[in-house]
Design an enzyme around this catalytic site. Sequence first.
Site, PDB file in Angstrom:
ATOM      1  N   HIS A 110       0.831  -1.202   0.000  1.00  0.00           N
ATOM      2  CA  HIS A 110       0.000   0.000   0.000  1.00  0.00           C
ATOM      3  C   HIS A 110       0.866   1.253   0.000  1.00  0.00           C
ATOM      4  O   HIS A 110       2.045   1.203   0.314  1.00  0.00           O
ATOM      5  CB  HIS A 110      -0.971   0.028   1.192  1.00  0.00           C
ATOM      6  CG  HIS A 110      -0.314   0.126   2.530  1.00  0.00           C
ATOM      7  ND1 HIS A 110      -0.157  -0.960   3.347  1.00  0.00           N
ATOM      8  CD2 HIS A 110       0.215   1.174   3.212  1.00  0.00           C
ATOM      9  CE1 HIS A 110       0.435  -0.593   4.464  1.00  0.00           C
ATOM     10  NE2 HIS A 110       0.684   0.718   4.407  1.00  0.00           N
ATOM     11  N   ASN A 118      -5.251  11.614  11.322  1.00  0.00           N
ATOM     12  CA  ASN A 118      -4.879  11.954  12.694  1.00  0.00           C
ATOM     13  C   ASN A 118      -5.912  12.951  13.188  1.00  0.00           C
ATOM     14  O   ASN A 118      -6.070  14.025  12.614  1.00  0.00           O
ATOM     15  CB  ASN A 118      -3.460  12.527  12.737  1.00  0.00           C
ATOM     16  CG  ASN A 118      -2.437  11.475  12.368  1.00  0.00           C
ATOM     17  OD1 ASN A 118      -2.298  10.468  13.040  1.00  0.00           O
ATOM     18  ND2 ASN A 118      -1.740  11.690  11.266  1.00  0.00           N
ATOM     19  N   HIS A 163       3.028  11.865  -7.635  1.00  0.00           N
ATOM     20  CA  HIS A 163       1.633  11.535  -7.901  1.00  0.00           C
ATOM     21  C   HIS A 163       1.426  10.033  -7.795  1.00  0.00           C
ATOM     22  O   HIS A 163       2.376   9.267  -7.771  1.00  0.00           O
ATOM     23  CB  HIS A 163       1.212  12.023  -9.293  1.00  0.00           C
ATOM     24  CG  HIS A 163       1.966  11.366 -10.406  1.00  0.00           C
ATOM     25  ND1 HIS A 163       3.131  11.879 -10.919  1.00  0.00           N
ATOM     26  CD2 HIS A 163       1.731  10.222 -11.106  1.00  0.00           C
ATOM     27  CE1 HIS A 163       3.574  11.091 -11.888  1.00  0.00           C
ATOM     28  NE2 HIS A 163       2.745  10.073 -12.014  1.00  0.00           N
ATOM     29  N   GLU A 218      -2.592  10.938 -11.345  1.00  0.00           N
ATOM     30  CA  GLU A 218      -2.491  10.932 -12.801  1.00  0.00           C
ATOM     31  C   GLU A 218      -3.424   9.870 -13.360  1.00  0.00           C
ATOM     32  O   GLU A 218      -3.435   8.734 -12.881  1.00  0.00           O
ATOM     33  CB  GLU A 218      -1.055  10.622 -13.233  1.00  0.00           C
ATOM     34  CG  GLU A 218      -0.882  10.571 -14.740  1.00  0.00           C
ATOM     35  CD  GLU A 218       0.531  10.206 -15.165  1.00  0.00           C
ATOM     36  OE1 GLU A 218       0.909  10.569 -16.282  1.00  0.00           O
ATOM     37  OE2 GLU A 218       1.251   9.542 -14.384  1.00  0.00           O
TER      38      GLU A 218
END
EC number: 4.4.1.5
Length: 138
Positions: free
Chosen positions: A5, A60, A74, A122
């Site tokens: 991730h 947070n 990006h 993008e």
Amino acid sequence: MRLLHTMLRVGNLEKSLDFYQNVLGMKLLRRKDYPEGRFTLAFVGYGDETDSTVLELTHNWDTERYDLGNAYGHIAVEVDDAYEACERVKRQGGNVVREAGPMKHGTTVIAFVEDPDGYKIEFIQKKSGDDSVAYQTA
């Protein structure tokens, strides 16, 4: 090894979830609050975490904004039609920062949009008759 991730810190988790789910079409895979640490993690993506790379959105609770700095570039997302994807973002009130069109010095059709926190995404249009994108970006 495989990429699991990418984590993005977000100022407003609900706005971010709305963008990634309703504008980009990702699914909320899991979400968990951590009251002792005063943060929430939400994972979104196009496929299951067992075989796809996903986004971890970290909220947070005591932070509303982040300085994105100048090191972040990006995230790239393959789309069937970059022009239509930009129109969908606009209809949802999103921000298109580079309209769809051929990249400089090439033919790959790309576009750039921003999420609610200003992270750039993008769009790379899938080439006709090709099952994979041309990984040439600006």
